[in-house]
Design a protein around this motif. Structure first.
Motif, PDB file in Angstrom:
ATOM      1  N   VAL A   1      39.432  73.570  66.986  1.00  0.00           N
ATOM      2  CA  VAL A   1      40.579  72.704  67.294  1.00  0.00           C
ATOM      3  C   VAL A   1      41.804  73.588  67.477  1.00  0.00           C
ATOM      4  O   VAL A   1      41.822  74.754  67.065  1.00  0.00           O
ATOM      5  N   ASP A   2      42.840  73.032  68.089  1.00  0.00           N
ATOM      6  CA  ASP A   2      44.107  73.753  68.181  1.00  0.00           C
ATOM      7  C   ASP A   2      44.724  73.821  66.787  1.00  0.00           C
ATOM      8  O   ASP A   2      44.712  72.833  66.045  1.00  0.00           O
ATOM      9  N   LEU A   3      45.269  74.982  66.440  1.00  0.00           N
ATOM     10  CA  LEU A   3      45.916  75.178  65.144  1.00  0.00           C
ATOM     11  C   LEU A   3      47.342  75.670  65.383  1.00  0.00           C
ATOM     12  O   LEU A   3      47.548  76.628  66.127  1.00  0.00           O
ATOM     13  N   ALA A   4      48.296  75.027  64.731  1.00  0.00           N
ATOM     14  CA  ALA A   4      49.685  75.464  64.815  1.00  0.00           C
ATOM     15  C   ALA A   4      49.929  76.586  63.807  1.00  0.00           C
ATOM     16  O   ALA A   4      49.190  76.729  62.828  1.00  0.00           O
ATOM     17  N   THR A   5      50.956  77.363  64.026  1.00  0.00           N
ATOM     18  CA  THR A   5      51.332  78.410  63.084  1.00  0.00           C
ATOM     19  C   THR A   5      51.524  77.802  61.694  1.00  0.00           C
ATOM     20  O   THR A   5      52.187  76.782  61.534  1.00  0.00           O
ATOM     21  N   GLY A   6      50.891  78.415  60.693  1.00  0.00           N
ATOM     22  CA  GLY A   6      50.999  77.951  59.315  1.00  0.00           C
ATOM     23  C   GLY A   6      49.933  76.946  58.921  1.00  0.00           C
ATOM     24  O   GLY A   6      49.800  76.617  57.748  1.00  0.00           O
ATOM     25  N   GLU A   7      49.184  76.463  59.886  1.00  0.00           N
ATOM     26  CA  GLU A   7      48.149  75.465  59.589  1.00  0.00           C
ATOM     27  C   GLU A   7      46.953  76.137  58.912  1.00  0.00           C
ATOM     28  O   GLU A   7      46.610  77.284  59.209  1.00  0.00           O
ATOM     29  N   ASP A   8      46.316  75.406  58.007  1.00  0.00           N
ATOM     30  CA  ASP A   8      45.173  75.939  57.272  1.00  0.00           C
ATOM     31  C   ASP A   8      43.982  76.204  58.186  1.00  0.00           C
ATOM     32  O   ASP A   8      43.670  75.408  59.074  1.00  0.00           O
ATOM     33  N   VAL A   9      43.301  77.325  57.922  1.00  0.00           N
ATOM     34  CA  VAL A   9      42.027  77.637  58.564  1.00  0.00           C
ATOM     35  C   VAL A   9      40.948  77.322  57.533  1.00  0.00           C
ATOM     36  O   VAL A   9      40.934  77.894  56.446  1.00  0.00           O
ATOM     37  N   VAL A  10      40.075  76.386  57.863  1.00  0.00           N
ATOM     38  CA  VAL A  10      39.063  75.893  56.925  1.00  0.00           C
ATOM     39  C   VAL A  10      37.679  76.317  57.391  1.00  0.00           C
ATOM     40  O   VAL A  10      37.301  76.093  58.543  1.00  0.00           O
ATOM     41  N   LYS A  11      36.948  76.961  56.469  1.00  0.00           N
ATOM     42  CA  LYS A  11      35.561  77.362  56.709  1.00  0.00           C
ATOM     43  C   LYS A  11      34.823  77.130  55.388  1.00  0.00           C
ATOM     44  O   LYS A  11      35.402  77.329  54.327  1.00  0.00           O
ATOM     45  N   TYR A  12      33.575  76.742  55.438  1.00  0.00           N
ATOM     46  CA  TYR A  12      32.795  76.371  54.247  1.00  0.00           C
ATOM     47  C   TYR A  12      33.433  75.180  53.530  1.00  0.00           C
ATOM     48  O   TYR A  12      33.235  74.997  52.334  1.00  0.00           O
TER      49      TYR A  12
ATOM     50  N   GLU B   1      36.493  75.036  52.764  1.00  0.00           N
ATOM     51  CA  GLU B   1      37.555  75.613  51.931  1.00  0.00           C
ATOM     52  C   GLU B   1      38.598  76.283  52.818  1.00  0.00           C
ATOM     53  O   GLU B   1      38.273  76.823  53.883  1.00  0.00           O
ATOM     54  N   VAL B   2      39.827  76.268  52.360  1.00  0.00           N
ATOM     55  CA  VAL B   2      40.878  76.983  53.071  1.00  0.00           C
ATOM     56  C   VAL B   2      40.655  78.476  52.863  1.00  0.00           C
ATOM     57  O   VAL B   2      40.605  78.945  51.725  1.00  0.00           O
ATOM     58  N   ILE B   3      40.504  79.214  53.959  1.00  0.00           N
ATOM     59  CA  ILE B   3      40.298  80.663  53.868  1.00  0.00           C
ATOM     60  C   ILE B   3      41.508  81.429  54.362  1.00  0.00           C
ATOM     61  O   ILE B   3      41.591  82.640  54.199  1.00  0.00           O
ATOM     62  N   GLY B   4      42.446  80.729  54.987  1.00  0.00           N
ATOM     63  CA  GLY B   4      43.626  81.399  55.497  1.00  0.00           C
ATOM     64  C   GLY B   4      44.513  80.404  56.211  1.00  0.00           C
ATOM     65  O   GLY B   4      44.298  79.190  56.149  1.00  0.00           O
ATOM     66  N   ARG B   5      45.527  80.960  56.866  1.00  0.00           N
ATOM     67  CA  ARG B   5      46.408  80.097  57.648  1.00  0.00           C
ATOM     68  C   ARG B   5      46.725  80.811  58.959  1.00  0.00           C
ATOM     69  O   ARG B   5      46.753  82.041  59.019  1.00  0.00           O
ATOM     70  N   ALA B   6      46.930  80.021  59.971  1.00  0.00           N
ATOM     71  CA  ALA B   6      47.222  80.576  61.295  1.00  0.00           C
ATOM     72  C   ALA B   6      48.566  81.301  61.255  1.00  0.00           C
ATOM     73  O   ALA B   6      49.559  80.741  60.811  1.00  0.00           O
ATOM     74  N   SER B   7      48.592  82.547  61.692  1.00  0.00           N
ATOM     75  CA  SER B   7      49.837  83.311  61.728  1.00  0.00           C
ATOM     76  C   SER B   7      50.531  83.174  63.083  1.00  0.00           C
ATOM     77  O   SER B   7      51.639  83.673  63.265  1.00  0.00           O
ATOM     78  N   GLU B   8      49.867  82.491  64.010  1.00  0.00           N
ATOM     79  CA  GLU B   8      50.426  82.172  65.315  1.00  0.00           C
ATOM     80  C   GLU B   8      49.602  80.995  65.853  1.00  0.00           C
ATOM     81  O   GLU B   8      48.529  80.700  65.326  1.00  0.00           O
ATOM     82  N   PRO B   9      50.087  80.329  66.882  1.00  0.00           N
ATOM     83  CA  PRO B   9      49.290  79.221  67.425  1.00  0.00           C
ATOM     84  C   PRO B   9      47.916  79.726  67.889  1.00  0.00           C
ATOM     85  O   PRO B   9      47.803  80.795  68.485  1.00  0.00           O
ATOM     86  N   ILE B  10      46.897  78.947  67.590  1.00  0.00           N
ATOM     87  CA  ILE B  10      45.520  79.273  67.973  1.00  0.00           C
ATOM     88  C   ILE B  10      44.981  78.087  68.762  1.00  0.00           C
ATOM     89  O   ILE B  10      44.998  76.954  68.268  1.00  0.00           O
TER      90      ILE B  10
END
Length: 105
Positions: free
Chosen positions: A54-65, A67-76
């Motif tokens: 999905v599109d992710l905005a800067t600062g949005e959670d990156v979820v894998k398994y 669980e939150v594993i990180g956050r977008a440092s730029e739009p993805i």
């Protein structure tokens, strides 16, 4: 095996995940069926690496398994490779816990 194989080329671990893991080297422009839609990879994604579902905005959670594993440092954009160039890890980050009012382990 836990998870769902997407189009024989990627692994989705839970339905809450916003990234999938490539189980083959994938070239930019490759189409991947994800449920009822087709995703087009925006860049090459090597075996074992993640791409956004999905599109992710800067600062949005990156979820894998699931669980939150990180956050977008730029739009993805959906279909982009997700790695250290656009995702900041939040795991084991005592500095973040302190900054957010918690205590470091």
């Amino acid at each position: 095996m836990k998870g769902e194989v997407l189009d024989d080329v990627a692994l989705l671990m839970t339905t809450d995940d916003v990234v999938a893991t490539a189980i083959d080297d994938l070239e930019a422009g490759r189409e991947v069926d994800v449920g009822d839609r087709t995703l087009v990879l925006g860049e090459d994604v090597e075996f074992g690496h993640k791409f956004a579902l999905v599109d992710l905005a800067t600062g949005e959670d990156v979820v894998k398994y699931g669980e939150v594993i990180g956050r977008a440092s730029e739009p993805i954009a959906a279909g982009d490779w997700v790695h250290v160039h656009n995702c900041e890890s939040t795991r084991g980050r005592g500095d973040l816990e302190i900054a957010e009012g918690g205590e470091s382990a």
